[in-house]
Write a protein that holds these residues in place. Structure first.
Motif, PDB file in Angstrom:
ATOM      1  N   SER A  39       4.270-134.773 -16.264  1.00 20.93           N
ATOM      2  CA  SER A  39       4.997-133.563 -16.665  1.00 20.93           C
ATOM      3  C   SER A  39       4.299-132.347 -16.088  1.00 20.93           C
ATOM      4  O   SER A  39       3.097-132.347 -15.823  1.00 20.93           O
ATOM      5  CB  SER A  39       5.090-133.466 -18.186  1.00 20.93           C
ATOM      6  N   ARG A  40       5.097-131.314 -15.892  1.00 22.67           N
ATOM      7  CA  ARG A  40       4.591-130.054 -15.351  1.00 22.67           C
ATOM      8  C   ARG A  40       5.342-128.931 -16.043  1.00 22.67           C
ATOM      9  O   ARG A  40       6.557-128.998 -16.220  1.00 22.67           O
ATOM     10  CB  ARG A  40       4.816-129.982 -13.851  1.00 22.67           C
ATOM     11  N   LEU A  41       4.596-127.907 -16.417  1.00 25.73           N
ATOM     12  CA  LEU A  41       5.192-126.765 -17.089  1.00 25.73           C
ATOM     13  C   LEU A  41       4.623-125.495 -16.469  1.00 25.73           C
ATOM     14  O   LEU A  41       3.406-125.342 -16.350  1.00 25.73           O
ATOM     15  CB  LEU A  41       4.872-126.816 -18.588  1.00 25.73           C
ATOM     16  N   LYS A  42       5.495-124.602 -16.044  1.00 28.68           N
ATOM     17  CA  LYS A  42       5.068-123.334 -15.454  1.00 28.68           C
ATOM     18  C   LYS A  42       5.588-122.206 -16.330  1.00 28.68           C
ATOM     19  O   LYS A  42       6.793-122.099 -16.563  1.00 28.68           O
ATOM     20  CB  LYS A  42       5.603-123.190 -14.037  1.00 28.68           C
ATOM     21  N   LEU A  43       4.669-121.378 -16.820  1.00 25.07           N
ATOM     22  CA  LEU A  43       5.018-120.251 -17.672  1.00 25.07           C
ATOM     23  C   LEU A  43       4.703-118.956 -16.935  1.00 25.07           C
ATOM     24  O   LEU A  43       3.568-118.732 -16.516  1.00 25.07           O
ATOM     25  CB  LEU A  43       4.220-120.303 -18.979  1.00 25.07           C
ATOM     26  N   ASP A  44       5.694-118.108 -16.770  1.00 19.45           N
ATOM     27  CA  ASP A  44       5.520-116.774 -16.187  1.00 19.45           C
ATOM     28  C   ASP A  44       5.715-115.757 -17.292  1.00 19.45           C
ATOM     29  O   ASP A  44       6.732-115.775 -17.984  1.00 19.45           O
ATOM     30  CB  ASP A  44       6.542-116.522 -15.076  1.00 19.45           C
ATOM     31  N   LEU A  45       4.731-114.875 -17.458  1.00 25.65           N
ATOM     32  CA  LEU A  45       4.827-113.888 -18.528  1.00 25.65           C
ATOM     33  C   LEU A  45       4.072-112.629 -18.149  1.00 25.65           C
ATOM     34  O   LEU A  45       3.342-112.600 -17.153  1.00 25.65           O
ATOM     35  CB  LEU A  45       4.261-114.470 -19.822  1.00 25.65           C
ATOM     36  N   ASP A  46       4.261-111.593 -18.922  1.00 26.79           N
ATOM     37  CA  ASP A  46       3.526-110.347 -18.760  1.00 26.79           C
ATOM     38  C   ASP A  46       2.583-110.181 -19.932  1.00 26.79           C
ATOM     39  O   ASP A  46       3.014-110.235 -21.093  1.00 26.79           O
ATOM     40  CB  ASP A  46       4.472-109.137 -18.701  1.00 26.79           C
ATOM     41  N   LEU A  47       1.308-109.995 -19.629  1.00 23.18           N
ATOM     42  CA  LEU A  47       0.310-109.696 -20.646  1.00 23.18           C
ATOM     43  C   LEU A  47       0.237-108.178 -20.759  1.00 23.18           C
ATOM     44  O   LEU A  47      -0.097-107.494 -19.795  1.00 23.18           O
ATOM     45  CB  LEU A  47      -1.047-110.277 -20.238  1.00 23.18           C
ATOM     46  N   VAL A  48       0.591-107.639 -21.915  1.00 23.29           N
ATOM     47  CA  VAL A  48       0.627-106.195 -22.114  1.00 23.29           C
ATOM     48  C   VAL A  48      -0.646-105.768 -22.840  1.00 23.29           C
ATOM     49  O   VAL A  48      -0.979-106.300 -23.899  1.00 23.29           O
ATOM     50  CB  VAL A  48       1.879-105.768 -22.910  1.00 23.29           C
ATOM     51  N   VAL A  49      -1.371-104.812 -22.218  1.00 22.38           N
ATOM     52  CA  VAL A  49      -2.663-104.367 -22.734  1.00 22.38           C
ATOM     53  C   VAL A  49      -2.625-102.854 -22.913  1.00 22.38           C
ATOM     54  O   VAL A  49      -2.148-102.125 -22.040  1.00 22.38           O
ATOM     55  CB  VAL A  49      -3.792-104.754 -21.750  1.00 22.38           C
ATOM     56  N   ALA A  50      -3.155-102.383 -24.047  1.00 23.67           N
ATOM     57  CA  ALA A  50      -3.290-100.938 -24.273  1.00 23.67           C
ATOM     58  C   ALA A  50      -4.529-100.450 -23.523  1.00 23.67           C
ATOM     59  O   ALA A  50      -5.597-101.048 -23.620  1.00 23.67           O
ATOM     60  CB  ALA A  50      -3.416-100.646 -25.758  1.00 23.67           C
ATOM     61  N   LYS A  51      -4.365 -99.370 -22.742  1.00 24.31           N
ATOM     62  CA  LYS A  51      -5.475 -98.818 -21.966  1.00 24.31           C
ATOM     63  C   LYS A  51      -5.700 -97.371 -22.374  1.00 24.31           C
ATOM     64  O   LYS A  51      -4.756 -96.605 -22.524  1.00 24.31           O
ATOM     65  CB  LYS A  51      -5.155 -98.877 -20.471  1.00 24.31           C
ATOM     66  N   SER A  52      -6.963 -97.006 -22.531  1.00 32.06           N
ATOM     67  CA  SER A  52      -7.315 -95.625 -22.881  1.00 32.06           C
ATOM     68  C   SER A  52      -7.389 -94.777 -21.623  1.00 32.06           C
ATOM     69  O   SER A  52      -7.816 -95.238 -20.568  1.00 32.06           O
ATOM     70  CB  SER A  52      -8.666 -95.591 -23.591  1.00 32.06           C
ATOM     71  N   SER A  53      -7.030 -93.504 -21.773  1.00 30.41           N
ATOM     72  CA  SER A  53      -7.146 -92.585 -20.653  1.00 30.41           C
ATOM     73  C   SER A  53      -8.605 -92.156 -20.499  1.00 30.41           C
ATOM     74  O   SER A  53      -9.411 -92.288 -21.431  1.00 30.41           O
ATOM     75  CB  SER A  53      -6.251 -91.359 -20.876  1.00 30.41           C
ATOM     76  N   LEU A  54      -8.961 -91.637 -19.319  1.00 35.05           N
ATOM     77  CA  LEU A  54     -10.348 -91.240 -19.061  1.00 35.05           C
ATOM     78  C   LEU A  54     -10.710 -89.901 -19.710  1.00 35.05           C
ATOM     79  O   LEU A  54     -11.843 -89.701 -20.126  1.00 35.05           O
ATOM     80  CB  LEU A  54     -10.598 -91.156 -17.551  1.00 35.05           C
TER      81      LEU A  54
END
Length: 108
Positions: A39-54
């Motif tokens: 079996s083979r499973l391919k998962l495509d997703l977006d990892l959403v991360v909160a980023k602080s401004s400088l």
């Protein structure tokens, strides 16, 4: 709905770990009633991360594309992880701030 889709619909409820992925891959093979041994499973997703401004005490969201390829052949489990880190800035003067942060880190 097919047996495969019913099995895959359980994924969002499971903790992300090798044991659960291995069990899902086994279930995919078992659902084929002897017609498949791998079996083979391919998962495509977006990892959403909160980023602080400088400069300001504000945050923005950045999405990182992630691909997770899981495979089980002859009882051997393998996983491949791919991700993309694209340059992104929420600041109007990113190049200048990057140089300042780099120079400050070097001076330490």
């Amino acid at each position: 709905m097919s047996r495969l889709h019913l099995l895959l619909n359980t994924l969002p409820e499971l903790p992300v770990n090798q044991i659960n992925f291995d069990a899902v891959l086994d279930s995919l093979v078992d659902s084929q009633a002897g017609t498949s041994r791998s079996s083979r499973l391919k998962l495509d997703l977006d990892l959403v991360v909160a980023k602080s401004s400088l400069l300001r005490n504000e945050q923005g969201l950045q999405a990182y594309p992630v691909t997770l390829c899981l495979q089980k052949v002859a009882d051997k489990f393998s996983v491949q992880l791919e991700f993309t880190v694209a340059y992104s800035s929420t600041c109007a003067c990113p190049a200048s701030l990057s140089r300042q942060a780099y120079n400050a880190a070097i001076d330490r």
